[in-house]
Design a protein around this motif. Sequence first.
Motif: not given
Length: 243
Positions: A3-7, A61-65, A84-93, A98-104
């Motif tokens: 997640t921006r890899h938090t990096q 200017d959004s905290d969502w990604f 084979l892995l395909l993954r999605s995620f919606v996160g909030y900073r 610190v950020n959190l979120g969830g996905g499939y």
Amino acid sequence: MNTRHTQSNRHPSQVRPSLSIKTIGAIAGVCGLTIATPAAATEDDFNIWTGQFVTIDLGEDSDWFIRGEAQERFTDDADRLGQLLLRSFVGYRITDKVNLGGGYAYILTDPAGPPELNEHRFYQELNVRLIDRDGVTLDSRTRLEQRTFEETSGTSWRFRNFVQLKVPISESNKFVAYTEPFIELNDTQVQRGGLSVWRNFAGVSVPIADGVEMVPGYLNQTVFRDGEDRMDHVANVNIFMNF
């Protein structure tokens, strides 16, 4: 961490020799976990894993990604596409650290011998930057997964905690190391409960364009089984893109 890899994307030219004892201890701990391997009889396999990770901010200017990724894992001496892995995620900073979120995620696993598995995985994730000093970063990703399979019934719960260290080694490159144990929280048709997988990685980040970096390295994965454990020796190359 993705997640921006938090990096940070900064590439300082040097690390000042003023790191605290806390920072040095964290570095030593992660490096120690990265090179540690369980002392038990194992079956060994050579793999090649590739991955593509994209993180996109939802507005200037959004905290969502959002984050998307694809991973291709060639197993059995890298002779076939075993997963084979395909993954999605919606996160909030919540903050810049610190950020959190969830996905499939959808995972197709095609082992040699047993029938293939089609997994549908929902997950929740918390990312925290623990240390950010003198170009050195230490990040934590805690993930709780709910795994369902087309071939079986029930939901398999799994906990993962990923800790990654980055240390500048040149003006544009960083040493990267991470460790991640996988702990199964229940006993189902596809998991037995307890520690099931442990991954340890060491590599180098290589910037290839603005907001894009490649991280090649060696990944050691131990899969704990009722009989003989399996140890995968993985040539791992990931590309991270931030927009």
